[in-house]
Design a protein around this motif. Structure first.
Motif, mmCIF file in Angstrom:
data_model
loop_
_atom_site.group_PDB
_atom_site.id
_atom_site.type_symbol
_atom_site.label_atom_id
_atom_site.label_comp_id
_atom_site.label_asym_id
_atom_site.label_seq_id
_atom_site.Cartn_x
_atom_site.Cartn_y
_atom_site.Cartn_z
ATOM 1 N N UNK A 190 82.433 14.578 8.647
ATOM 2 C CA UNK A 190 82.318 15.103 7.292
ATOM 3 C C UNK A 190 83.267 16.280 7.101
ATOM 4 N N UNK A 191 83.058 17.340 7.845
ATOM 5 C CA UNK A 191 83.944 18.501 7.798
ATOM 6 C C UNK A 191 84.170 18.970 9.224
ATOM 7 N N UNK B 35 84.356 23.444 15.269
ATOM 8 C CA UNK B 35 85.428 22.494 14.913
ATOM 9 C C UNK B 35 86.119 21.946 16.150
ATOM 10 N N UNK B 36 86.644 20.740 15.995
ATOM 11 C CA UNK B 36 87.426 20.082 17.053
ATOM 12 C C UNK B 36 86.626 20.007 18.353
ATOM 13 N N UNK B 37 85.368 19.580 18.275
ATOM 14 C CA UNK B 37 84.487 19.518 19.446
ATOM 15 C C UNK B 37 83.821 18.152 19.502
ATOM 16 N N UNK B 38 83.390 17.803 20.722
ATOM 17 C CA UNK B 38 82.679 16.551 20.945
ATOM 18 C C UNK B 38 81.202 16.846 21.166
ATOM 19 N N UNK C 203 89.376 19.017 13.285
ATOM 20 C CA UNK C 203 89.993 20.335 13.515
ATOM 21 C C UNK C 203 89.848 21.212 12.288
ATOM 22 N N UNK C 204 89.821 22.502 12.539
ATOM 23 C CA UNK C 204 89.663 23.467 11.454
ATOM 24 C C UNK C 204 90.954 23.562 10.657
ATOM 25 N N UNK C 205 90.847 23.592 9.323
ATOM 26 C CA UNK C 205 92.016 23.689 8.441
ATOM 27 C C UNK C 205 91.792 24.791 7.433
#
Length: 686
Positions: free
Chosen positions: A485-486, A540-543, A568-570
């Motif tokens: 989602x985000x 962010x960017x994690x499993x 990933x964070x944007x």
């Protein structure tokens, strides 16, 4: 006749009841609530009140916290009926010889919390009726060997909190309580205490390295023993032959783990304190020994809250035992239970093995010691299905389980930390151990991989592949799935999981971050009416691994797991792009309203202008109020004092927790105004 007797009435009462005239005599700055008790509290005087101000029939004299520095025998002249004297919390440094000799009826003497340094030979001479003597919290370094001679009726003697290094022989046949805590008396023997009827002995913090067996054996009537905060490195053997104890405190000794056989003869205990012993567990045999136990203290111990301690909370509830210092009795290990209050844990929280049912596409069987997972690989997520009961009870065909690979660890010794891992943590023959952060890790055998060794890798191409057994391959969609989602949230689809289990009342959702150093699981409880749920507050960017199971069932039963990744964070998220339509929707009505107001203002101005031109001198009647009315309003404001209304301070609505780690702030707040100069309000936690 009546007129003649009326002036003589006070004189007649004085002659008939002489004691009544003195019963209510009270010293200055004291309180006399009853004729037999005087309270002198915080008089700030270095001396005792004049004995002439105290009636001779007084029985209780309270003089605590008065700043008294010296006392003499003359201060107690005439107080032959006094039974209780409280001189605590004063500034006495010494007690003169025979100072209490006039108090022939005194039974209770409290001299605690003064600055007394020694007890002389004849300090308590003439006090044959004394029953309680309190000398604790002074600076007493020495007591004359015969200082307590003559106190044959003494029942309680409190000497704790002094500077004693030796003790005179206490020959007191009636003594019931002796408190010697926090002195330096490491070698007490039977010759020191000639007190055959002693019931309570308190030796906490006196420096004992062993407990004299002959001393304890001579106290045949001992019921309460406190040997806490000493240097006892093992359970005292003297206690193995003391069956009459009702209360025992062993707290704060470096004696190590307790053994049930050491406490076989302590079955009559009602109170037990074993706090601060560095205990990691308790033998379950204790529940069979202490059938009379009512109070238990096990605080400040680093308990390993594993399956071998699951009996403890259940035993406390079954026997109605009060656990003292409950908030200080917490788990230290494993990480999932670290910091939790031990008494509040349920049986399922201890990681005990449970009976599970295993289902695969080709094998259906039931076992209590082995589980075989089924793993599928979707395009974006990996679903790990923990075995559950078969949905087809009519299928009776059973097959043997496939063999489990044996661990190929080269070490011949067994890691002691293996005992701390819950059973069946690692699958397919993997070895469980802990990393430096106390997290559970699995060392997988050859041909397996994954966090719990759940993935069975295919054989290398160079080896001839064995003919796989014929199996029916199903292409059913996964029971749970996830969507990105985000960068900080994941949307979970639970439709199929709920449809296949119409009987469940709720869902236990557990997730953990596999990409960061903190892999501790986080649990949530959801109603069965949530076919979709969004996890928020993620990195962010994690499993992440996400597992769901029926609420109320033991952990691991009918559990379905999946892995999902956050984006990933944007700098500009998807939510930012959706703001422009909202702004446009809001600006269009606002612009229309503004234009309408402008048209109305122009129309009113034109009408007023035309009326002025037509009225010729009566311009003020229609468009402006008369000057008299304006003056009247002003006069009213000048003559009448109107109260100034204080500006209302509106505190914004607090952040609302949505059930996860993320907090959502309400965007629409009623009755609040924007003020850039207002200082921000910190949330209150109390």
């Amino acid at each position: 006749m009546k007129i003649f007797l009326r002036p003589l009435m006070p004189l007649l009462l004085f002659l008939i009841l002489p004691d009544l005239a003195f019963a209510f005599i009270c010293p200055v700055h004291c309180s006399c609530s009853t004729p037999e008790a005087i309270f002198c509290f915080q008089r700030r005087s270095p001396t005792i009140p004049n004995p002439k101000e105290v009636h001779h029939s007084i029985k209780n004299f309270y003089l605590f916290s008065n700043g008294i520095e010296t006392i003499t025998a003359q201060d107690f002249d005439g107080l032959h009926h006094l039974e209780m004297l409280d001189l605590s919390q004063n500034k006495l440094t010494q007690l003169p010889d025979r100072v209490f000799e006039p108090l022939t009826s005194l039974k209770n003497l409290d001299l605690s919390s003064n600055q007394i340094t020694h007890i002389s030979k004849e300090c308590f001479h003439g006090m044959a009726q004394l029953e309680r003597l309190y000398l604790y919290s002074n600076q007493i370094k020495a007591i004359h060997p015969t200082a307590f001679n003559g106190l044959e009726h003494l029942l309680e003697l409190k000497l704790q909190g002094n500077m004693l290094t030796s003790l005179p022989t206490l020959s007191m046949p009636q003594l019931l309580l002796l408190d010697l805590r926090f002195n330096v008396l490491p070698s007490l023997g039977p010759s020191d205490l000639q007190t055959p009827n002693l019931e309570s002995l308190k030796l906490g913090g006196v420096g004992l390295t062993s407990l004299n067996k002959e001393l304890i054996g001579s106290l045949k009537n001992l019921h309460e023993l406190d040997i806490s905060e000493n240097q006892l490195k093992s359970f005292p053997s003297a206690l193995k032959e003391t069956p009459g104890l009702f209360s025992l405190s062993l707290a704060g000794n470096p004696m190590g783990p307790l053994k049930a056989e050491d406490m076989q003869n302590l079955k009559e205990l009602h109170e037990l304190d074993i706090s601060s012993l560095s205990l990691q567990g308790l033998p379950e045999e204790l529940s069979q020994l202490f059938s009379h136990l009512r109070k238990l203290t096990v605080a400040e111990n680093p308990f390993n809250c594993l399956c071998n301690l699951a009996w403890f909370p259940r035993w406390l509830r079954a026997q109605s035992i009060t656990l003292e210092r409950t908030e200080e009795t917490r788990c230290h290990f494993p990480p999932v239970n670290a910091g939790k209050v031990l008494e509040r844990l349920e049986h399922r929280d201890f990681g005990c093995p449970t009976t599970t049912t295993v289902t695969t596409s080709t094998v259906k069987t039931t076992t209590t010691t082995l589980s075989v997972p089924v793993t599928t690989f979707p395009t974006t997520t990996r679903v790990i299905q923990v075995p559950r009961a078969s949905d087809n009870p009519a299928d009776k065909e059973d097959f043997p389980l496939p063999p489990v690979p044996v661990s190929t660890s080269t070490s011949s010794s067994i890691d002691p930390e293996l005992h701390f891992c819950p059973p069946h943590t690692c699958l397919n023959g993997g070895t469980c151990h802990l990393d430096q952060n106390g997290q559970v890790e699995c060392t997988c055998s050859h041909g397996t991989s994954g966090m719990y060794c759940e993935v069975q890798n295919p054989s290398p191409p160079s080896l001839p592949p064995a003919e796989p057994p014929k199996a029916t391959v199903t292409s059913d969609p996964p029971e749970i799935s996830s969507h990105q989602a985000t960068a900080t949230s994941i949307l979970l689809d639970l439709h199929r999981y709920i449809e296949m289990r119409p009987y469940i009342r709720g869902i236990r959702l557990t997730y953990r971050n596999l990409s960061g150093p903190d892999r501790r699981p986080i649990q949530l409880s959801l109603p069965a009416s949530f076919p979709e749920y969004r996890l928020r507050g993620l990195n962010p960017n994690s499993t992440y691994t996400v597992c769901v199971s029926p609420l109320g069932s033991p952990s691991g039963i009918d559990s379905i797991c999946t892995e999902a990744n956050t984006a990933p964070e944007s700098t500009r998220g998807p939510d930012a792009r959706s703001e422009s339509p909202k702004i446009t929707t809001m600006l269009v009505p606002a612009t229309a309203i503004l234009l309408l107001l402008m048209l109305i203002a122009v129309a009113v101005g034109v009408v007023c202008y035309l009326r002025r031109k037509k009225a010729k001198g009566h311009l003020d009647l229609d468009c402006e109020p008369p000057q008299l009315e304006l003056d009247g309003v002003k006069a009213g404001l000048d003559n009448v004092s109107l109260p100034h209304k204080q500006p209302q301070l509106v505190i914004p609505e607090p952040a609302v927790q949505n059930g996860n780690l993320e907090y959502e702030v309400l965007l629409v707040q009623d009755n609040s105004t924007s003020n850039n100069n207002m200082s921000s309000h910190k949330p209150s936690y109390f």
